[in-house]
Design a protein around this motif. Sequence first.
Motif, short mmCIF file in Angstrom:
data_model
loop_
_atom_site.label_atom_id
_atom_site.label_comp_id
_atom_site.label_asym_id
_atom_site.label_seq_id
_atom_site.Cartn_x
_atom_site.Cartn_y
_atom_site.Cartn_z
N SER A 1 14.70 -11.14 4.92
CA SER A 1 14.75 -12.54 4.50
C SER A 1 14.66 -13.44 5.73
N LEU B 1 5.38 -7.89 7.07
CA LEU B 1 5.82 -7.94 5.67
C LEU B 1 4.67 -8.19 4.71
N VAL C 1 13.49 -4.70 2.93
CA VAL C 1 13.33 -6.12 2.62
C VAL C 1 13.97 -6.97 3.71
N SER D 1 11.97 -13.53 0.84
CA SER D 1 12.53 -12.18 0.88
C SER D 1 11.38 -11.24 0.57
N LEU D 2 10.91 -10.52 1.61
CA LEU D 2 9.69 -9.72 1.49
C LEU D 2 9.90 -8.33 2.07
N PRO D 3 9.21 -7.33 1.51
CA PRO D 3 9.33 -5.97 2.04
C PRO D 3 8.31 -5.68 3.14
#
Length: 183
Positions: free
Chosen positions: A29, A105, A27, A19-21
């Motif tokens: 996933s 991301l 965000v 789960s990254l911005p």
Amino acid sequence: MPAIETPQEPLGWAAPEFSLPDPSGQVFSLGDLRGVRGLVVFFICNHCPYVKAIADRLTMDAQVLLDLGYGVVAISSNDVASYPEDSPENMAVFAEEHAFPFPYLYDEDQSAAKAFGAVCTPDIFGFDAMLKLRYRGRLDASGREAAPDAPRELIDAMRHVYRTGRGPEVQHPSIGCSIKWKD
């Protein structure tokens, strides 16, 4: 700085959750990004000459993969304290300059790179519809110099995956700059 080559290791392992911005803070996933045919994950960064050499073809090939039903994402895991050119602000600029049709991301704590076993930029992972790894290789035969007429190895591999459920027998390792790990 010497080039790093991706290791040749067994395929078939499951894509790790993450789960990254993106640079704007949205965000994403693993579940948000997968396509009906699977997912292709690019570990890249902004400053690497290997990535710069393929950035425009990365955009073109990603669009083909999206059209084929694959999800596509790029992740930058470099230590931005040591490599400020790879900051989220610069990631946004790089993505816009190259018209990325996929999210880019930021892996600040480098947990995604570690979970995937990423070692260099670019490091490319191709997963099937069940999110099992079927391809780990290069985009094409380009290195630090663009090879615009090189066969589209990643696209050919992912077409093979959706036709057969298996990765191609011959997979050439990706070569690039090492991921810049935090101390």
